[in-house]
Design a protein around this motif. Structure first.
Motif, mmCIF file in Angstrom:
data_model
loop_
_atom_site.group_PDB
_atom_site.id
_atom_site.type_symbol
_atom_site.label_atom_id
_atom_site.label_comp_id
_atom_site.label_asym_id
_atom_site.label_seq_id
_atom_site.Cartn_x
_atom_site.Cartn_y
_atom_site.Cartn_z
ATOM 1 N N SER A 31 6.737 -8.673 2.774
ATOM 2 C CA SER A 31 7.199 -8.664 4.161
ATOM 3 C C SER A 31 8.179 -7.524 4.395
ATOM 4 N N ASP A 32 8.384 -6.692 3.385
ATOM 5 C CA ASP A 32 9.282 -5.542 3.466
ATOM 6 C C ASP A 32 8.442 -4.271 3.470
ATOM 7 N N SER A 33 8.414 -3.570 4.590
ATOM 8 C CA SER A 33 7.563 -2.381 4.702
ATOM 9 C C SER A 33 7.946 -1.309 3.686
ATOM 10 N N ARG A 34 9.184 -1.335 3.208
ATOM 11 C CA ARG A 34 9.628 -0.344 2.221
ATOM 12 C C ARG A 34 9.000 -0.576 0.851
ATOM 13 N N GLN A 35 8.520 -1.800 0.613
ATOM 14 C CA GLN A 35 7.939 -2.137 -0.686
ATOM 15 C C GLN A 35 6.415 -2.088 -0.690
ATOM 16 N N ILE A 36 5.828 -1.720 0.424
ATOM 17 C CA ILE A 36 4.370 -1.713 0.550
ATOM 18 C C ILE A 36 3.756 -0.627 -0.332
ATOM 19 N N GLY A 39 -3.193 -1.137 -0.869
ATOM 20 C CA GLY A 39 -3.906 -2.391 -1.077
ATOM 21 C C GLY A 39 -3.126 -3.635 -0.720
ATOM 22 N N TYR A 40 -1.908 -3.485 -0.199
ATOM 23 C CA TYR A 40 -1.052 -4.638 0.072
ATOM 24 C C TYR A 40 -1.413 -5.335 1.388
ATOM 25 N N LEU A 41 -1.019 -6.612 1.450
ATOM 26 C CA LEU A 41 -0.995 -7.381 2.686
ATOM 27 C C LEU A 41 0.440 -7.353 3.193
ATOM 28 N N PHE A 42 0.639 -6.861 4.418
ATOM 29 C CA PHE A 42 1.973 -6.834 5.010
ATOM 30 C C PHE A 42 2.158 -8.062 5.878
#
Length: 232
Positions: A31-36, A39-42
């Motif tokens: 849920s942290d855009s900085r950790q995306i 292939g991730y689900l945001f």
């Protein structure tokens, strides 16, 4: 560790709307855009001051292939959108499954109470390590994988962070996990997907009533830890 969008959606115990390919492969959830990463689900979580949906485009630019949202967003057509009425309930269903339920594969010891949780968890962990076990600790200020320290943001992290920690602990061979379990986490079901084997209660004083409103609610939240124990 990967799952398809379709596999994740099948875990949702309620209605959802899928816009995009169910075959899209998800490699991580945040849920942290900085950790995306690619292939991730945001997860578009709305907080008191910030709406996670505002960062969805940034997350897609960083490699997110799907978003979990309560409303349709203006994103590239290639981005899968999973629309649900309640983000938190969907996460409780999806995230433990994504990590293959690590909280069911180690001996879980939960410690709750107004005071003394940190001291109690470390005493238990010390005893178990002295007995030769590999022990993870999840506490107020950090998580420990044996001697390796990880930063933490809540007494009990949200379901995404918590399941990630537990998956790391299982991967690194932990046999036991001792964790502080706050009344907030129990009331908000941040511990979804975990089967506790042992529960410890330290004490109960008048605290956190700004959140729980009444002592009866406070007691009921603490009791949830004991209600989640696995059968002996």
């Amino acid at each position: 560790m990967t799952k398809t969008v379709g596999e994740l959606c099948k875990q949702i115990k309620g209605i959802y709307n899928l816009n995009g390919s169910a075959d899209t492969v998800i490699t991580g959830i945040s849920s942290d855009s900085r950790q995306i990463e690619a292939g991730y689900l945001f997860v578009c979580i709305s907080g008191v001051h910030v709406d996670g949906a505002a960062f969805a485009a940034q997350a897609v630019e960083k490699g997110a292939v799907a978003v979990l949202t309560t409303k349709h967003l203006d994103l590239p057509k290639s981005t899968v959108q999973i629309q649900v009425p309640d983000i938190h309930h969907a996460l409780e269903d999806m995230v433990p499954f994504f990590y293959d339920y690590p909280g069911k594969k180690m001996r879980m010891i939960g410690v709750t109470g107004t005071n003394g949780k940190t001291t109690t968890t470390h005493i238990i962990a010390h005893i178990l390590r002295a007995a030769g076990y590999h022990v993870g600790v999840i506490g107020t200020i950090h998580a420990l994988i044996d001697d390796e320290e990880l930063p933490i943001h809540n007494t009990t992290p949200d379901v995404v962070e918590l399941q990630h920690f537990l998956a790391l602990m299982q991967e690194k061979g932990m046999t036991h996990v001792v964790m502080e379990v706050s009344s907030h986490a129990l009331a908000l079901n941040r511990v979804a997907g975990i089967e506790y084997d042992t529960a410890v209660f330290t004490n109960l004083t008048q605290d956190h009533l700004d959140f729980h409103k009444t002592m009866e609610n406070y007691v009921a939240a603490k009791a949830k830890l004991f209600q989640s124990l696995t059968p002996a």
